[in-house]
Each structure stands twice: as structure tokens, then as C-alpha cells.
Design a protein around this motif. Structure first.
Motif, PDB file in Angstrom:
ATOM      1  N   PRO A 139     -17.067 -48.723  61.921  1.00  0.00           N
ATOM      2  CA  PRO A 139     -18.121 -48.507  62.920  1.00  0.00           C
ATOM      3  C   PRO A 139     -17.855 -49.297  64.193  1.00  0.00           C
ATOM      4  CG  PRO A 139     -19.038 -49.188  60.795  1.00  0.00           C
ATOM      5  CD  PRO A 139     -17.553 -49.355  60.695  1.00  0.00           C
ATOM      6  N   LYS A 140     -18.265 -48.748  65.316  1.00  0.00           N
ATOM      7  CA  LYS A 140     -18.216 -49.453  66.599  1.00  0.00           C
ATOM      8  C   LYS A 140     -19.470 -50.323  66.708  1.00  0.00           C
ATOM      9  CE  LYS A 140     -14.587 -47.477  68.430  1.00  0.00           C
ATOM     10  NZ  LYS A 140     -13.338 -48.236  68.518  1.00  0.00           N
ATOM     11  N   THR A 141     -19.329 -51.464  67.355  1.00  0.00           N
ATOM     12  CA  THR A 141     -20.489 -52.345  67.524  1.00  0.00           C
ATOM     13  C   THR A 141     -21.054 -52.204  68.931  1.00  0.00           C
ATOM     14  OG1 THR A 141     -19.639 -53.882  65.900  1.00  0.00           O
ATOM     15  CG2 THR A 141     -21.238 -54.762  67.463  1.00  0.00           C
ATOM     16  N   VAL A 142     -22.342 -51.891  68.984  1.00  0.00           N
ATOM     17  CA  VAL A 142     -23.030 -51.717  70.264  1.00  0.00           C
ATOM     18  C   VAL A 142     -24.080 -52.819  70.404  1.00  0.00           C
ATOM     19  CG1 VAL A 142     -24.439 -50.166  71.677  1.00  0.00           C
ATOM     20  CG2 VAL A 142     -22.757 -49.201  70.077  1.00  0.00           C
TER      21      VAL A 142
ATOM     22  N   GLU B 240     -20.110 -40.467  64.586  1.00  0.00           N
ATOM     23  CA  GLU B 240     -19.464 -41.783  64.779  1.00  0.00           C
ATOM     24  C   GLU B 240     -20.403 -42.888  64.331  1.00  0.00           C
ATOM     25  OE1 GLU B 240     -16.661 -43.197  66.136  1.00  0.00           O
ATOM     26  OE2 GLU B 240     -15.647 -41.253  66.257  1.00  0.00           O
TER      27      GLU B 240
ATOM     28  N   ILE C 230     -22.115 -46.451  63.961  1.00  0.00           N
ATOM     29  CA  ILE C 230     -22.233 -47.641  64.820  1.00  0.00           C
ATOM     30  C   ILE C 230     -23.023 -48.750  64.112  1.00  0.00           C
ATOM     31  CG2 ILE C 230     -22.126 -46.411  67.046  1.00  0.00           C
ATOM     32  CD1 ILE C 230     -25.215 -46.840  67.178  1.00  0.00           C
ATOM     33  N   ASN C 231     -22.704 -49.983  64.498  1.00  0.00           N
ATOM     34  CA  ASN C 231     -23.556 -51.131  64.172  1.00  0.00           C
ATOM     35  C   ASN C 231     -24.297 -51.490  65.449  1.00  0.00           C
ATOM     36  OD1 ASN C 231     -22.466 -51.353  61.593  1.00  0.00           O
ATOM     37  ND2 ASN C 231     -20.793 -52.675  62.303  1.00  0.00           N
TER      38      ASN C 231
END
Ligand code: NAD
Ligand code: LMR
Length: 323
Positions: free
Chosen positions: A2-5, A32, A34-35
Motif C-alpha cells: 500500500p501507498k502511504t498518504v 490501489e 492505501i494507508n
């Protein structure tokens, strides 16, 4: 993976919109993962807990983990995308520059936390006002991160301009392209229609120049204040929407044959001083932006671009000690 936002000020007006839209997949797509790392000041942590509970209750497919914190070093840990929203908004009768001293310290601390904790490929969008100079402060405090990672939001102004033009021209805003906002996210910004196209055809020369100068430009420059007067609060849903537009285009590419307005570190293009975060027309490809070069700039445009540059230089001088 996961991508971190990261979203700062996540319990505020804009944050409350932004978190749900991002978690629902409107930034990177619903497929997709995400964190979400949400940052607030300590007194707002209870409210932030409530936001996190509501996010859980949406059971969003794209949302993996939620972290809430009042510690920037936790919120920016491994961050890939950061929306720096948390700051005081202006009230009726204030200019955005009145917030300069009050909000500046937030961005030096967050720049340092980004430098120490975030992904080296982070993309940062500053929304909190005065956004351009706050982005400059954050960038200057993050010497190990590429300067091009720091941007400020002009997309709301860009979208506002398209909406005003569409209403005047009795068309849909999606039929318009090649609009530019130059300079600062303030009343000195220069909404420039010199290259405006309708369905791919240049229509700049057929626009009513009196309307452009006396109605359109001041309307876009003062739209933030107009919203504050109407709502008693500054724009929120439209700001969150523009923030997603900005970050998504930066990540996923801009449309062909068009450009967007982003405030980015000036590289001297069009004679704009380096060392300020100034809005230019840009295209985005493969996660990078580049300034549209060689546009013709007439005398009126040059004078307007210089005026907004001057304001940014003055803002920089006022916070020099934080750079
Ligand atoms: P808000 O007051 O509703 O929310 C701001 C939140 O930030 C609050 O919850 C506050 O507790 C939090 N905060 C304050 N200091 C913080 C810190 N150090 N770390 C983390 N969080 C912090 O305000 P809003 O309406 O959401 O607006 C936020 C900012 O965005 C304002 O500065 C506003 O002027 C600006 N804004 C910019 C644009 C733009 O186009 N660039 C558009 C609209 C609003
Ligand atoms: C806006 O443009 O709506 C925001 O910057 C809020 C403001 O202070 O105008």
C-alpha cells in the motif's frame, strides 16, 4: 504494497472531505491499497478519532490501515503523498498573507519531519495558507528531499477560472483548455486567458477584453473571499476536490493537449526569480511535472506576472529566518 498518504489537519473542514475521497479511491483508483496517516494538534485528537471511526465504517476497498497522531514524525513515516492542510484559515476581512507568521512555524516543523521520515520519492502538496510560502518553508527544511517534491495548490484557482469562463461562454468547463494561473494563491494571482481554447480552438482573441479585465480576473482573484462571505467559512469541498485533481494529475499524467496550473519551485522560466514557489502552466508525465515553455507573454501579462512575483518575494523576506 500500500501507498502511504498523509493528511495534516485531518479533522478540519478540508481534511474531513479529503480523507474520505482519497480512501474511496479517488486519488489512486479503488484497486490501489492505501494507508492513511492522519495528523492533528493534540486538542483535536478526539475529533480525529471520530473521523477514523467513520472511515472504518465506510469499509472502503482501497483503505488498509489508518493511523492517527499528533506527532509529525509518526504521520510522515514512509509517506508517499502528503497533503499539508493543517493551518489556521482566514476569516472575513483578512488577507491570506495575514496568516503568514501564525502558520509559518507549522511548516518548518513539518518540513523537518518529512526530511527525517518520509519516502525519498514523496510528493507534497501544501494547501494551508499562505500556501506558496508555506511550501517554500517546508521545502527549505527538508534538504535531503528533492526540491521538486514541494508544490502548493493553485488548482482551485484554475478550476474557478474554468467555471467562470464556462458560464460566460455558455459551454461546459471540460470543453475549455490551456488556462493558466500565474504566481501566488492570493489576490495578486494572474488568471491568464491568452492561450485559452474551446474544443481545441484558440478563442483568446474573441474574448471580450473588458469583461476579462474588469470582471473575470478580479472575480477569480477574490473568489476565496466571496465564499468566506457567503459561508462564513472558507472553501472546503472545492478545495479538497482541487487537491485531489492536483495530486492525481501529478501522479497519473495530465491530459494531452492541455496543461494545469501548479505552484512549484521557480527555475527562472519566464524570468521569474528562483527561490520562490510560483504557479506556472505545467504538464505531468511519469510522476514529474515540467513547465510549458515559449508561451508568448504580452505587456499586460508580464506586468501582472511581475506583480504577483513581487508579493511572493515580500512574503519570503518576512519569514527569512525559517528558511
Ligand atoms: P480548519 O480550521 O477547518 O481545519 C484546519 C485543521 O488544521 C484544524 O482541525 C486544526 O486543528 C488543524 N491544525 C492546526 N495546526 C496544525 C498542525 N500544526 N498540525 C496538524 N494539524 C493542525 O481549516 P480548513 O478550512 O480545513 O483550512 C485549512 C487551511 O487550508 C487554511 O489555511 C485555509 O486557508 C487553507 N485553504 C487553502 C486553499 C488553497 O486553495 N490553497 C483553499 C481553501 C483553504
Ligand atoms: C480559498 O481560496 O478559498 C482559500 O485560500 C481560502 C481563503 O482564505 O480564501
Amino acid at each position: 504494497m500500500p501507498k502511504t498518504v498523509t493528511i495534516t489537519g485531518a479533522a478540519g473542514q478540508i481534511g474531513y472531505q479529503l480523507a474520505f475521497r482519497i480512501a474511496s479511491g479517488q486519488l489512486l483508483g479503488a484497486g490501489e491499497k492505501i494507508n492513511l496517516n492522519l495528523l492533528e494538534i493534540t486538542p483535536a485528537l478526539d475529533a480525529l478519532k471520530g473521523v477514523a471511526m467513520e472511515l472504518e465504517d465506510c469499509a472502503f476497498e482501497a483503505l488498509s490501515e489508518i493511523s492517527i497522531s499528533d506527532d509529525p514524525s509518526i504521520a510522515f513515516m514512509d509517506s508517499d503523498y502528503a497533503f499539508l492542510v493543517g493551518a489556521k484559515p482566514r476569516g472575513p476581512g483578512m488577507e491570506r498573507s495575514d496568516l503568514l507568521q501564525e502558520n509559518a512555524k507549522i511548516f518548518s516543523a513539518q518540513g523537518k519531519a518529512i526530511n527525517e521520515n518520509a519516502s525519498r520519492d514523496i510528493k507534497v502538496l501544501v494547501v494551508g495558507n499562505p500556501a506558496n510560502t508555506n511550501a517554500l518553508i517546508a521545502m527549505s527544511n527538508a534538504p535531503d528531499i528533492d526540491k521538486s517534491a514541494f508544490t502548493a495548490m493553485m488548482r482551485l484557482d484554475h478550476n474557478r477560472a474554468l467555471a467562470q469562463l464556462a458560464s460566460h461562454l455558455k459551454c461546459h468547463s471540460s470543453e475549455l483548455s490551456n488556462m493558466t494561473i500565474w504566481g501566488n494563491h492570493s489576490t495578486t494571482q494572474y488568471p491568464d486567458v491568452s492561450n485559452l481554447k474551446l474544443n481545441g480552438k484558440n478563442i483568446a482573441s474573441s474574448l471580450d477584453i473588458t469583461w476579462v479585465k474588469d470582471d473575470f480576473i478580479p472575480r477569480v482573484q477574490n473568489r476565496g473571499a466571496e465564499i468566506i462571505k457567503a459561508r462564513g467559512l472558507s472553501s472546503a469541498a472545492s478545495a479538497a476536490s482541487a487537491a485531489i485533481d492536483h495530486m492525481r494529475d501529478w501522479t497519473v499524467d495530465t491530459k494531452t493537449d492541455d496543461w494545469v496550473s501548479m505552484a512549484i519551485p521557480s527555475d527562472g522560466s519566464y524570468g521569474v526569480s528562483e527561490g520562490i514557489i510560483y504557479s506556472f502552466p505545467v504538464t505531468c508525465e511519469n510522476g514529474s511535472y515540467s513547465i510549458i515553455q515559449n508561451l508568448e507573454i504580452d505587456e499586460f501579462s508580464m506586468a501582472s506576472m511581475k506583480l504577483t512575483e513581487k508579493e511572493l518575494l515580500e512574503e519570503r523576506a518576512a519569514i527569512e529566518e525559517l528558511l
